[in-house]
Design a protein around this motif. Sequence first.
Motif, PDB file in Angstrom:
ATOM      1  N   GLY A  38       0.703  -1.424   0.158  1.00  0.00           N
ATOM      2  CA  GLY A  38       0.064  -0.101  -0.067  1.00  0.00           C
ATOM      3  C   GLY A  38       0.919   1.074  -0.017  1.00  0.00           C
ATOM      4  O   GLY A  38       1.675   1.466   0.782  1.00  0.00           O
ATOM      5  N   HIS A  39       0.610   2.176  -1.010  1.00  0.00           N
ATOM      6  CA  HIS A  39       1.277   3.351  -0.994  1.00  0.00           C
ATOM      7  C   HIS A  39       0.825   4.321   0.022  1.00  0.00           C
ATOM      8  O   HIS A  39      -0.442   4.426   0.259  1.00  0.00           O
ATOM      9  N   HIS A  40       1.715   5.170   0.528  1.00  0.00           N
ATOM     10  CA  HIS A  40       1.230   6.269   1.373  1.00  0.00           C
ATOM     11  C   HIS A  40       0.120   7.090   0.964  1.00  0.00           C
ATOM     12  O   HIS A  40      -0.669   7.663   1.735  1.00  0.00           O
ATOM     13  N   GLY A  54       4.547   2.184   2.237  1.00  0.00           N
ATOM     14  CA  GLY A  54       5.634   2.872   1.993  1.00  0.00           C
ATOM     15  C   GLY A  54       5.695   3.729   0.794  1.00  0.00           C
ATOM     16  O   GLY A  54       4.402   3.878   0.219  1.00  0.00           O
ATOM     17  N   ASP A  55       6.666   4.411   0.411  1.00  0.00           N
ATOM     18  CA  ASP A  55       6.937   5.280  -0.876  1.00  0.00           C
ATOM     19  C   ASP A  55       7.235   4.280  -1.962  1.00  0.00           C
ATOM     20  O   ASP A  55       7.476   3.013  -1.577  1.00  0.00           O
ATOM     21  N   SER A  56       7.266   4.880  -3.308  1.00  0.00           N
ATOM     22  CA  SER A  56       7.533   4.074  -4.273  1.00  0.00           C
ATOM     23  C   SER A  56       8.799   3.232  -4.199  1.00  0.00           C
ATOM     24  O   SER A  56       9.009   1.908  -4.712  1.00  0.00           O
ATOM     25  N   LEU A  57       9.742   3.805  -3.727  1.00  0.00           N
ATOM     26  CA  LEU A  57      11.127   3.248  -3.766  1.00  0.00           C
ATOM     27  C   LEU A  57      11.075   2.042  -2.727  1.00  0.00           C
ATOM     28  O   LEU A  57      11.660   0.984  -2.904  1.00  0.00           O
ATOM     29  N   ILE A 136      10.884   7.983 -11.004  1.00  0.00           N
ATOM     30  CA  ILE A 136      10.140   6.745 -11.038  1.00  0.00           C
ATOM     31  C   ILE A 136       8.750   6.728 -11.450  1.00  0.00           C
ATOM     32  O   ILE A 136       8.156   5.848 -12.053  1.00  0.00           O
ATOM     33  N   ASN A 137       7.907   8.047 -11.390  1.00  0.00           N
ATOM     34  CA  ASN A 137       6.681   8.292 -11.770  1.00  0.00           C
ATOM     35  C   ASN A 137       6.657   8.424 -13.533  1.00  0.00           C
ATOM     36  O   ASN A 137       6.518   9.361 -13.972  1.00  0.00           O
ATOM     37  N   SER A 138       6.755   7.293 -13.946  1.00  0.00           N
ATOM     38  CA  SER A 138       6.845   7.288 -15.317  1.00  0.00           C
ATOM     39  C   SER A 138       6.739   5.851 -16.037  1.00  0.00           C
ATOM     40  O   SER A 138       6.988   4.915 -15.512  1.00  0.00           O
ATOM     41  N   THR A 155      14.015   8.694  -7.342  1.00  0.00           N
ATOM     42  CA  THR A 155      12.546   8.883  -6.766  1.00  0.00           C
ATOM     43  C   THR A 155      12.862  10.346  -5.915  1.00  0.00           C
ATOM     44  O   THR A 155      13.797  10.966  -5.923  1.00  0.00           O
ATOM     45  N   SER A 156      11.762  10.672  -5.376  1.00  0.00           N
ATOM     46  CA  SER A 156      11.865  11.843  -4.720  1.00  0.00           C
ATOM     47  C   SER A 156      12.890  11.958  -3.635  1.00  0.00           C
ATOM     48  O   SER A 156      13.284  12.795  -3.077  1.00  0.00           O
ATOM     49  N   SER A 157      13.114  10.784  -3.246  1.00  0.00           N
ATOM     50  CA  SER A 157      14.058  10.604  -1.784  1.00  0.00           C
ATOM     51  C   SER A 157      15.533  10.442  -2.348  1.00  0.00           C
ATOM     52  O   SER A 157      16.304  10.728  -1.438  1.00  0.00           O
ATOM     53  N   GLY A 266      10.848  17.497   1.131  1.00  0.00           N
ATOM     54  CA  GLY A 266      11.235  15.945   0.862  1.00  0.00           C
ATOM     55  C   GLY A 266      10.220  15.171   0.639  1.00  0.00           C
ATOM     56  O   GLY A 266       8.875  15.528   0.272  1.00  0.00           O
ATOM     57  N   SER A 267      10.635  13.894   0.213  1.00  0.00           N
ATOM     58  CA  SER A 267       9.710  12.726   0.061  1.00  0.00           C
ATOM     59  C   SER A 267       8.823  12.396   0.928  1.00  0.00           C
ATOM     60  O   SER A 267       8.777  12.918   2.123  1.00  0.00           O
ATOM     61  N   THR A 268       7.645  11.477   0.477  1.00  0.00           N
ATOM     62  CA  THR A 268       6.658  11.246   1.574  1.00  0.00           C
ATOM     63  C   THR A 268       7.341  10.518   3.035  1.00  0.00           C
ATOM     64  O   THR A 268       6.866  10.928   3.861  1.00  0.00           O
ATOM     65  N   ASP A 269       8.142   9.822   2.774  1.00  0.00           N
ATOM     66  CA  ASP A 269       8.991   8.969   3.792  1.00  0.00           C
ATOM     67  C   ASP A 269       9.428  10.312   4.648  1.00  0.00           C
ATOM     68  O   ASP A 269       9.568  10.267   5.886  1.00  0.00           O
TER      69      ASP A 269
HETATM   70  O1  CIZ Z   1       7.901   7.969  -4.823  1.00  0.00           O
HETATM   71  C1  CIZ Z   1       6.686   7.956  -4.355  1.00  0.00           C
HETATM   72  O2  CIZ Z   1       6.243   7.028  -3.692  1.00  0.00           O
HETATM   73  C2  CIZ Z   1       5.820   9.330  -4.506  1.00  0.00           C
HETATM   74  C3  CIZ Z   1       5.003   9.155  -5.413  1.00  0.00           C
HETATM   75  C4  CIZ Z   1       6.022  10.307  -3.445  1.00  0.00           C
HETATM   76  C5  CIZ Z   1       7.180  10.147  -2.632  1.00  0.00           C
HETATM   77  O3  CIZ Z   1       7.661  11.299  -2.281  1.00  0.00           O
HETATM   78  O4  CIZ Z   1       6.957   8.982  -1.839  1.00  0.00           O
END
Ligand code: CIZ
Length: 365
Positions: A38-40, A54-57, A136-138, A155-157, A266-269
Amino acid sequence: MQATAIAFDRFKPLQDDACESRIVAGKAALGKRAVILGHHYQRADVYKHADLTGDSLKLSKLASQTDADYIVFCGVHFMAEVADILSKPEQAVILPDMNAGCSMADMANLAKVERAWRELGAVLDPDQAITPVTYINSAADLKAFCGEHGGIVCTSSNAKQILEWSFARREKVLFFPDQHLGRWSGYMIGIPPDEMVVWDFDEPLGGLTPEQIRKARILLWKGHCSVHQMFQVQHVLNFRNQYPEGMVISHPECNFEVCKLSDYVGSTDFIINTVAESKPDTRWLVGTELNLVNRIAEQFKPQGKIVRFMAPTVCMCSTMARIDPQHLAWTLENLVEGKVVNQIKVPAREAELARTALKRMLEVV
Ligand code: CIZ
Ligand code: SF4
């Protein structure tokens, strides 16, 4: 021979809470054969059923480590593709609703990126001078393009470290599809703003002159996230006026001015960890997707932390929200019957090249 799958039509009329017990029963029947990621940004009534979040990474790394036969990805299409590319060939990755895409990912496609590469060839030798970097969003074919042309995924992190990796190899970067993440990460490693130019894929030569291209360090694809573009400078200023002691934290998909005015980016994490580690009774304005913000607002309330969403209007990732309890229940009940629905399978050659670009990233961070 496989019997036909149970039709989704039978789940469509169910109320959200009626799906709850069916999801729980489906999970119990499948046991270790299925793992739900499950994504954030996932809605609460789906997120709560995830085995791993978690995040996508993080989720893509987890997908490469699980032994489950079925990886049910509650996220969006590009994330499920990454899970398929990194998982074992005999595992099946499933996206409960095929319409769960990402509007940002759709802003770049292979035909347009290949055209950009060809057009750049009139000014310089792109395979010598430019590292293609895809967020990674591609789509997987864009990751494959990067794999084939000495490029990499970020990724954003890790975008900052990935840009450093890229500049250690070639003098320029073509960054797609998110101009904001590219600009912010470039700024963070000290690239002057006038050496980052926007590549408008609807214009010949990206709307740039050969001179501008020669001078640029980063060519930023003209893409953005429709959710994060809603956050505006005025939202930050209003909050600062009202709560001078409050703190502002934003995702790097927000525009440059919003990021610049924020205390943290920063990223969602990173957002979750920063708010988690802050002192009790602090006040936060958060510029990222609504489901995540609502979740941490609840989570940290007992510590006296007040967490507020940056925009006055509702901005959810509406494509991620397509993964609803109905689709999750439908997916699991089919798996219990041995029927794999909505499998995401990246073609072999594309997957191999995309894996090259993803592995380069995983070696950097
Ligand atoms: O990489 C991700 O999961 C997205 C879309 C955002 C983030 O910053 O985690
Ligand atoms: Fe794509 Fe934006 Fe949704 Fe993230 S929030 S998955 S970038 S549309």
